[in-house]
Design a protein around this motif. Structure first.
Motif, short mmCIF file in Angstrom:
data_model
loop_
_atom_site.label_atom_id
_atom_site.label_comp_id
_atom_site.label_asym_id
_atom_site.label_seq_id
_atom_site.Cartn_x
_atom_site.Cartn_y
_atom_site.Cartn_z
N CYS A 219 0.88 -1.16 0.00
CA CYS A 219 0.00 0.00 0.00
C CYS A 219 0.92 1.21 0.00
O CYS A 219 1.35 1.66 1.06
N GLY A 222 -0.45 4.09 2.16
CA GLY A 222 -0.47 3.87 3.61
C GLY A 222 0.90 3.55 4.17
O GLY A 222 1.32 4.09 5.19
N CYS A 230 -6.51 4.41 5.11
CA CYS A 230 -6.56 2.98 5.44
C CYS A 230 -5.73 2.75 6.71
O CYS A 230 -5.26 3.70 7.32
N CYS A 232 -3.08 0.46 6.71
CA CYS A 232 -1.93 -0.35 6.31
C CYS A 232 -0.62 0.06 6.98
O CYS A 232 0.13 -0.81 7.46
N LYS A 266 -6.27 1.78 -8.03
CA LYS A 266 -6.66 2.11 -6.65
C LYS A 266 -7.00 3.60 -6.56
O LYS A 266 -7.96 3.98 -5.88
ZN LIG Z 1 -3.57 0.94 2.68
#
Ligand SMILES: [Zn+2]
Ligand SMILES: Nc1nc2c(ncn2[C@@H]2O[C@H](COP(=O)(O)OP(=O)(O)OP(=O)(O)O)[C@@H](O)[C@H]2O)c(=O)[nH]1
Length: 359
Positions: A219, A222, A230, A232, A266
């Motif tokens: 990610c 993140g 998020c 992550c 994403k």
């Molecule tokens: Zn993430």
């Protein structure tokens, strides 16, 4: 002689071509990725005999109210006056809300759609939007030669895209880290030219006992940017910290960004989330499943490294199931609930409600 590329290698070439906008020949069809299509190439497709179709997933078709006659696949017929903008509006949901009426969309039905499905899988595996312009070729051999295109045998491509490419250990080296000076980074490379994956070994875990393990999906936002959308980043750091304090562990860093759809897609999903869709709905509108990751990669790496049982740091029951199915025993699920904030609370709630994540 062994100089010619085999199917796996030709598929890797085809992915690179599609990402650049170059068409590929798959059996007796011509395939162009909708995302990288140009005005000029679309105009040339329209000069060919036969009906061009836009192969999209049934997920995307559902949003567009197009009929999907072939299971997971829909073949939307390109009108003779189709413009690039039209193709892009079918492939990309970015403007769905601003310009909702695209139809009525005619869908092709009957005949063998296997190659259309393979074309779509190929475009998807190139991390592009799941939409491909497809048209039958009368003489695919001559067409390939005339235009200098990459050609792939249809049946071989269909079979190969189902197979998980074997991963090979490339190198490993000592990596002193903040959480532990006894770190080691292992690099694994697939045969199909795809992303490499990493294993970070902390200490020298006993191969005969369950190892503290995290199966982490990349990610960028993140893990590296400190995104608050998020959890992550905090999960990555908490997992490493626990391994450091216990003195042993394995963190598998799988380059399956965006639950396997790639960073560009994403970000498309994030854009849709700004329009009010949740993380699962956004994936579906783009034409993807909720989660396109293949966790079997993680089990493959663990087995290669000599591990057969884990204490898995996760809230995701699918990771536990996949490990067990792949012959890696999950002796314990260790919850990993960190990093909730006001920006990701709805995201975490959606994962619990729709993806079965445990709180
Ligand atoms: Zn993430
Ligand atoms: N498509 C998509 N991917 C996202 C979104 N937010 C985060 N991700 C990705 O989701 C993945 C999260 O990975 P993990 O933390 O391993 O997985 P998890 O399924 O949440 O499970 P655990 O963290 O183990 O409980 C990463 O690949 C992120 O890039 C989103 O809104 N859409």
């Amino acid at each position: 002689m062994s100089f010619s590329p085999d199917v796996t290698e030709t598929l890797a070439r085809a992915r690179a071509d599609l990402r650049m906008g170059v068409p590929v020949v798959l059996g007796d069809i011509l395939v162009l990725a909708a995302e990288t299509l140009t005005e000029e190439r679309l105009a040339d497709v329209m000069t060919l005999q036969g009906d061009a179709v836009l192969a999209i997933t049934a997920r995307r078709a559902q949003t567009l109210k197009a009929r999907a006659y072939d299971g997971d696949l829909a073949r939307v017929i390109l009108p003779k006056d189709a413009t690039l903008k039209w193709v892009q509006s079918i492939a990309d949901p970015a403007d769905d809300l601003r310009a909702p009426m695209k139809g009525p969309l005619g869908a092709m039905r009957g005949g063998d759609a296997t190659l259309h499905n393979t074309a779509l899988n190929l475009v998807k595996s190139a991390r592009l939007l799941p939409a491909a312009v497809v048209i039958d070729l009368i003489d695919s051999v001559a067409f390939t030669r005339t235009h200098g295109l990459t050609a792939i045998d249809g049946a071989a491509a269909t079979a190969h895209l189902q197979i998980r490419s074997p991963l090979h250990s490339v190198v490993n080296a000592r990596l002193p880290m903040e959480v532990s000076e006894a770190g080691r980074l292992h690099i694994f490379r697939p045969e199909d030219g795809g992303e490499e994956h990493y294993a970070i070994e902390i200490g020298r875990p006993d191969r005969s006992a369950p190892v503290l393990c995290r199966l982490h999906s990349a990610c960028f936002t993140g893990d590296l940017m400190g995104s608050l959308k998020c959890d992550c980043g905090p999960q990555l750091r908490a997992a490493l910290a626990q391994m450091g304090s216990e003195g042993h562990g394995i963190l598998l860093y799988l380059n399956q960004e965006g639950r396997g759809i790639g960073l560009a897609n994403k970000m498309r999903a994030y854009s849709l989330q700004d329009q009010g869709f949740d993380t699962v709905e956004a994936n579906h509108r783009l034409g993807f499943e909720d989660d396109e990751r293949d966790f079997r990669l993680g089990a493959d790496i663990l087995k290669t490294m000599g591990f057969s049982a884990v204490r898995l740091l996760t809230n995701n029951p699918r990771k536990v199931e996949m490990m067990e199915q792949c012959g890696v025993r999950v002796a314990e699920r260790v919850p990993l609930s960190v990093g909730e904030n006001r920006h990701n609370a709805a995201y975490l709630a959606t994962k619990a409600a729709k993806s079965g994540h445990l709180l």
